[in-house]
Design a protein around this motif. Structure first.
Motif, PDB file in Angstrom:
ATOM      1  N   ASN A  44     -45.205   3.135 -29.213  1.00  0.00           N
ATOM      2  CA  ASN A  44     -44.367   1.965 -28.956  1.00  0.00           C
ATOM      3  C   ASN A  44     -44.000   1.391 -30.322  1.00  0.00           C
ATOM      4  OD1 ASN A  44     -43.432  -0.716 -28.564  1.00  0.00           O
ATOM      5  ND2 ASN A  44     -44.427  -0.816 -26.567  1.00  0.00           N
ATOM      6  N   ILE A  45     -42.731   1.524 -30.673  1.00  0.00           N
ATOM      7  CA  ILE A  45     -42.292   1.255 -32.042  1.00  0.00           C
ATOM      8  C   ILE A  45     -41.839  -0.193 -32.243  1.00  0.00           C
ATOM      9  CG2 ILE A  45     -39.879   1.939 -31.758  1.00  0.00           C
ATOM     10  CD1 ILE A  45     -40.199   3.559 -34.401  1.00  0.00           C
ATOM     11  N   PHE A  46     -41.999  -1.032 -31.193  1.00  0.00           N
ATOM     12  CA  PHE A  46     -41.804  -2.487 -31.325  1.00  0.00           C
ATOM     13  C   PHE A  46     -40.389  -2.829 -31.802  1.00  0.00           C
ATOM     14  CE2 PHE A  46     -43.374  -6.660 -33.392  1.00  0.00           C
ATOM     15  CZ  PHE A  46     -43.337  -7.337 -32.189  1.00  0.00           C
ATOM     16  N   LYS A  47     -39.413  -2.077 -31.242  1.00  0.00           N
ATOM     17  CA  LYS A  47     -37.989  -2.303 -31.545  1.00  0.00           C
ATOM     18  C   LYS A  47     -37.690  -2.225 -33.043  1.00  0.00           C
ATOM     19  CE  LYS A  47     -37.659  -5.405 -27.550  1.00  0.00           C
ATOM     20  NZ  LYS A  47     -39.099  -5.668 -27.391  1.00  0.00           N
ATOM     21  N   GLN A  48     -38.530  -1.503 -33.780  1.00  0.00           N
ATOM     22  CA  GLN A  48     -38.361  -1.326 -35.229  1.00  0.00           C
ATOM     23  C   GLN A  48     -38.274  -2.669 -35.968  1.00  0.00           C
ATOM     24  OE1 GLN A  48     -36.653   1.000 -32.696  1.00  0.00           O
ATOM     25  NE2 GLN A  48     -35.037   1.533 -34.140  1.00  0.00           N
ATOM     26  N   LYS A  49     -39.056  -3.635 -35.494  1.00  0.00           N
ATOM     27  CA  LYS A  49     -39.017  -4.968 -36.107  1.00  0.00           C
ATOM     28  C   LYS A  49     -39.763  -5.021 -37.434  1.00  0.00           C
ATOM     29  CE  LYS A  49     -38.635  -7.720 -31.855  1.00  0.00           C
ATOM     30  NZ  LYS A  49     -39.311  -8.739 -31.005  1.00  0.00           N
ATOM     31  N   ARG A  50     -40.683  -4.089 -37.654  1.00  0.00           N
ATOM     32  CA  ARG A  50     -41.527  -4.161 -38.846  1.00  0.00           C
ATOM     33  C   ARG A  50     -41.148  -3.089 -39.864  1.00  0.00           C
ATOM     34  NH1 ARG A  50     -47.567  -5.414 -36.330  1.00  0.00           N
ATOM     35  NH2 ARG A  50     -46.968  -7.329 -35.236  1.00  0.00           N
ATOM     36  N   ALA A  51     -41.386  -3.431 -41.103  1.00  0.00           N
ATOM     37  CA  ALA A  51     -41.047  -2.516 -42.194  1.00  0.00           C
ATOM     38  C   ALA A  51     -41.884  -1.243 -42.106  1.00  0.00           C
ATOM     39  CB  ALA A  51     -41.284  -3.206 -43.538  1.00  0.00           C
ATOM     40  N   GLN A  70     -41.463   4.320 -27.282  1.00  0.00           N
ATOM     41  CA  GLN A  70     -41.130   3.237 -26.363  1.00  0.00           C
ATOM     42  C   GLN A  70     -40.593   2.071 -27.207  1.00  0.00           C
ATOM     43  OE1 GLN A  70     -44.768   4.274 -26.256  1.00  0.00           O
ATOM     44  NE2 GLN A  70     -43.750   6.102 -25.427  1.00  0.00           N
ATOM     45  N   GLU A  71     -39.730   1.265 -26.585  1.00  0.00           N
ATOM     46  CA  GLU A  71     -39.055   0.163 -27.284  1.00  0.00           C
ATOM     47  C   GLU A  71     -38.267   0.677 -28.494  1.00  0.00           C
ATOM     48  OE1 GLU A  71     -41.204  -3.407 -28.097  1.00  0.00           O
ATOM     49  OE2 GLU A  71     -42.107  -3.494 -26.105  1.00  0.00           O
ATOM     50  N   ALA A  72     -37.659   1.834 -28.343  1.00  0.00           N
ATOM     51  CA  ALA A  72     -36.821   2.379 -29.416  1.00  0.00           C
ATOM     52  C   ALA A  72     -35.435   1.756 -29.337  1.00  0.00           C
ATOM     53  CB  ALA A  72     -36.723   3.892 -29.288  1.00  0.00           C
ATOM     54  N   GLN A  73     -34.990   1.191 -30.439  1.00  0.00           N
ATOM     55  CA  GLN A  73     -33.646   0.624 -30.517  1.00  0.00           C
ATOM     56  C   GLN A  73     -32.750   1.540 -31.336  1.00  0.00           C
ATOM     57  OE1 GLN A  73     -33.551  -3.426 -31.954  1.00  0.00           O
ATOM     58  NE2 GLN A  73     -33.873  -4.224 -29.905  1.00  0.00           N
ATOM     59  N   THR A  74     -31.501   1.628 -30.925  1.00  0.00           N
ATOM     60  CA  THR A  74     -30.562   2.512 -31.620  1.00  0.00           C
ATOM     61  C   THR A  74     -30.024   1.834 -32.881  1.00  0.00           C
ATOM     62  OG1 THR A  74     -28.832   1.730 -30.108  1.00  0.00           O
ATOM     63  CG2 THR A  74     -29.909   3.831 -29.588  1.00  0.00           C
ATOM     64  N   ASP A  90     -33.177  12.012 -26.706  1.00  0.00           N
ATOM     65  CA  ASP A  90     -32.695  11.549 -25.406  1.00  0.00           C
ATOM     66  C   ASP A  90     -33.264  10.160 -25.154  1.00  0.00           C
ATOM     67  OD1 ASP A  90     -31.094  13.765 -24.515  1.00  0.00           O
ATOM     68  OD2 ASP A  90     -32.948  14.904 -24.341  1.00  0.00           O
ATOM     69  N   HIS A  91     -32.373   9.223 -24.847  1.00  0.00           N
ATOM     70  CA  HIS A  91     -32.708   7.800 -24.837  1.00  0.00           C
ATOM     71  C   HIS A  91     -32.269   7.186 -23.512  1.00  0.00           C
ATOM     72  CE1 HIS A  91     -32.070   3.596 -26.803  1.00  0.00           C
ATOM     73  NE2 HIS A  91     -33.351   3.788 -26.583  1.00  0.00           N
ATOM     74  N   VAL A  92     -33.188   6.490 -22.850  1.00  0.00           N
ATOM     75  CA  VAL A  92     -32.850   5.769 -21.617  1.00  0.00           C
ATOM     76  C   VAL A  92     -32.787   4.287 -21.951  1.00  0.00           C
ATOM     77  CG1 VAL A  92     -33.446   5.312 -19.213  1.00  0.00           C
ATOM     78  CG2 VAL A  92     -34.085   7.492 -20.266  1.00  0.00           C
ATOM     79  N   PRO A  93     -31.594   3.736 -22.098  1.00  0.00           N
ATOM     80  CA  PRO A  93     -31.496   2.330 -22.484  1.00  0.00           C
ATOM     81  C   PRO A  93     -31.861   1.404 -21.327  1.00  0.00           C
ATOM     82  CG  PRO A  93     -29.308   3.280 -22.222  1.00  0.00           C
ATOM     83  CD  PRO A  93     -30.279   4.377 -21.966  1.00  0.00           C
ATOM     84  N   ALA A  94     -32.931   0.654 -21.511  1.00  0.00           N
ATOM     85  CA  ALA A  94     -33.322  -0.323 -20.499  1.00  0.00           C
ATOM     86  C   ALA A  94     -32.378  -1.522 -20.527  1.00  0.00           C
ATOM     87  CB  ALA A  94     -34.758  -0.768 -20.729  1.00  0.00           C
ATOM     88  N   TYR A  95     -31.929  -1.873 -21.717  1.00  0.00           N
ATOM     89  CA  TYR A  95     -30.982  -2.977 -21.855  1.00  0.00           C
ATOM     90  C   TYR A  95     -30.238  -2.812 -23.170  1.00  0.00           C
ATOM     91  CZ  TYR A  95     -34.556  -4.942 -24.938  1.00  0.00           C
ATOM     92  OH  TYR A  95     -35.474  -5.120 -25.940  1.00  0.00           O
ATOM     93  N   ALA A  96     -29.174  -3.589 -23.329  1.00  0.00           N
ATOM     94  CA  ALA A  96     -28.357  -3.512 -24.538  1.00  0.00           C
ATOM     95  C   ALA A  96     -28.038  -4.919 -25.023  1.00  0.00           C
ATOM     96  CB  ALA A  96     -27.063  -2.756 -24.266  1.00  0.00           C
ATOM     97  N   LYS A  98     -25.385  -6.399 -28.095  1.00  0.00           N
ATOM     98  CA  LYS A  98     -24.437  -6.167 -29.188  1.00  0.00           C
ATOM     99  C   LYS A  98     -24.384  -4.688 -29.576  1.00  0.00           C
ATOM    100  CE  LYS A  98     -24.711 -10.823 -31.167  1.00  0.00           C
ATOM    101  NZ  LYS A  98     -25.006 -11.639 -32.374  1.00  0.00           N
ATOM    102  N   ASP A  99     -24.266  -3.829 -28.555  1.00  0.00           N
ATOM    103  CA  ASP A  99     -24.153  -2.377 -28.740  1.00  0.00           C
ATOM    104  C   ASP A  99     -25.388  -1.735 -29.356  1.00  0.00           C
ATOM    105  OD1 ASP A  99     -21.718  -2.018 -27.521  1.00  0.00           O
ATOM    106  OD2 ASP A  99     -20.568  -2.315 -29.360  1.00  0.00           O
ATOM    107  N   ILE A 100     -26.509  -2.445 -29.343  1.00  0.00           N
ATOM    108  CA  ILE A 100     -27.796  -1.857 -29.709  1.00  0.00           C
ATOM    109  C   ILE A 100     -28.568  -1.653 -28.412  1.00  0.00           C
ATOM    110  CG2 ILE A 100     -29.977  -2.159 -30.945  1.00  0.00           C
ATOM    111  CD1 ILE A 100     -27.697  -1.759 -32.834  1.00  0.00           C
ATOM    112  N   TYR A 101     -28.968  -0.411 -28.155  1.00  0.00           N
ATOM    113  CA  TYR A 101     -29.643  -0.069 -26.907  1.00  0.00           C
ATOM    114  C   TYR A 101     -31.141   0.084 -27.157  1.00  0.00           C
ATOM    115  CZ  TYR A 101     -24.954   0.819 -25.176  1.00  0.00           C
ATOM    116  OH  TYR A 101     -23.646   0.676 -24.809  1.00  0.00           O
ATOM    117  N   ALA A 102     -31.944  -0.341 -26.183  1.00  0.00           N
ATOM    118  CA  ALA A 102     -33.399  -0.279 -26.323  1.00  0.00           C
ATOM    119  C   ALA A 102     -34.014   0.342 -25.079  1.00  0.00           C
ATOM    120  CB  ALA A 102     -33.978  -1.668 -26.554  1.00  0.00           C
ATOM    121  N   GLY A 103     -35.006   1.204 -25.292  1.00  0.00           N
ATOM    122  CA  GLY A 103     -35.697   1.840 -24.177  1.00  0.00           C
ATOM    123  C   GLY A 103     -36.523   3.011 -24.672  1.00  0.00           C
TER     124      GLY A 103
END
Length: 257
Positions: A44-51, A70-74, A90-96, A98-103
Motif C-alpha cells: 500500500n503505497i499511500f498515494k505516493q504522498k511520501r518521499a 494499493q492506493e496507487a495514483q497515476t 493494470d490499474h483499477v481506478p477506485a476514484y479520480a 483532476k485526472d489523477i486516478y487512484a486504486g
C-alpha cells in the motif's frame, strides 16, 4: 474521461493509456514465470504522498516478477517508473481527482491473458475500494497463474459489505484451476473481520504467508496486509522497513509445486 464502471487502465512503456473493458482476453506467447523462484512485492503505497516511495520501487523492480500496489495514483513519477522499467501496469481506478486516478495496480513484465476488475463503495464515506484479478501464462504448462490484488473495504458497521467484496473476488478464485496468489491491504482490523477473512480463505484452500519478523502495518493490534497462496511453494518472505509509506512492503518468493 472514462465512464464505464468495470474497466481497467493499462499503462505500458512508450504507449498511450489503454482502456480494458470486461471480458478482455488476449493471446500471450510470453510466460511470466517458469519453474525457478520468483518474487512478488505487495505494498500500500499511500498515494505516493511520501518521499522516496519511487526509489523503493526502483530498487526492487529488477528483483520481482510482480508488483501489487494499493492506493496507487497515476502521478507523473509513477508513470515514469512504469515507462523506464518497461513494466505493464493494470490499474483499477477506485476514484479520480483532476485526472489523477487512484486504486489497485498490478505490474508485471508480460501481458496477462485475462483480467477482471472489481469495485465496492465504502458504505459510510461512499468512496470505492478496488480489486483486480490478472492471469498469466506459465512456461511449459497448461495451467496459468492467477494474481488477485485487493484493497478491502475499511469503514463499515459490521461485516456485510466486507463479506460481499470478498465473495465477489473469492468466487472467481475458487473457479481457477492453477496456482493462485491473493494479496493486498485487507483492512482486517477487527476480530470479526479477521475471523471472516481466515474462514473464507480456508474455504478455497489458500494458505497464509507468515513472517518471522512481523513489522506489517497494524490497526487495533491487527495486521492489515496479507499474502495468501495455493499451488506454489513458499521460498522466503520478509517485510521491508521503510518510512516511504504508512505501510511496509511485503516481499515474498515463490516457486511452482
Amino acid at each position: 474521461m472514462f465512464k464505464q464502471r468495470d474497466y481497467t487502465l493499462r499503462y505500458k512503456a512508450n504507449c498511450d493509456v489503454e482502456v480494458i473493458l470486461p471480458n478482455h482476453h488476449v493471446m500471450v506467447n510470453q510466460p511470466l514465470i517458469d519453474h525457478t523462484s520468483f518474487a512478488v512485492l505487495v505494498w500500500n503505497i499511500f498515494k505516493q504522498k511520501r518521499a522516496d516511495c519511487i526509489h523503493i520501487l526502483e530498487e526492487y523492480a529488477p528483483l520481482t516478477k510482480l508488483i501489487l500496489l494499493q492506493e496507487a495514483q497515476t502521478s507523473v513519477q509513477l508513470l515514469n517508473f512504469i515507462n523506464l522499467n518497461n513494466k505493464i501496469a493494470d490499474h483499477v481506478p477506485a476514484y479520480a481527482f483532476k485526472d489523477i486516478y487512484a486504486g489497485v495496480m498490478t505490474m508485471s513484465d508480460t501481458l496477462p491473458t485475462a483480467l477482471l476488475s472489481f469495485k465496492e463503495k465504502e458504505p459510510l464515506i461512499r468512496v470505492p475500494k478496488s480489486a483486480l484479478i490478472t492471469v498469466y501464462p506459465i512456461k511449459n504448462s497448461t495451467q496459468q497463474l492467477l494474481i488477485a490484488n485487493i484493497h478491502a473495504i475499511n469503514f463499515s458497521i459490521g461485516v456485510k459489505i466486507y463479506r460481499q467484496q470478498m465473495y465477489m473476488l473469492l468466487n472467481r478464485i475458487k473457479e481457477h484451476n492453477g496456482p493462485v496468489i491473493l494479496a493486498g491491504d485487507f483492512n482486517a482490523w477487527s476480530r470479526q473481520r479477521l475471523n471472516l477473512l481466515y474462514h473464507l480463505i480456508r474455504s478455497i484452500e489458500l494458505k497464509p504467508v507468515n513472517f518471522s519478523i512481523d513489522i506489517r502495518k497494524t490497526f487495533m493490534g491487527r495486521p492489515l496486509d496479507f499474502v495468501f497462496y495455493r499451488g506454489l511453494q513458499l521460498d522466503e518472505a520478509k517485510i521491508i522497513s521503510t518510512t516511504s509509506s504508512d505501510h511496509n512492503p511485503l516481499l515474498v518468493n515463490f516457486r511452482l509445486d
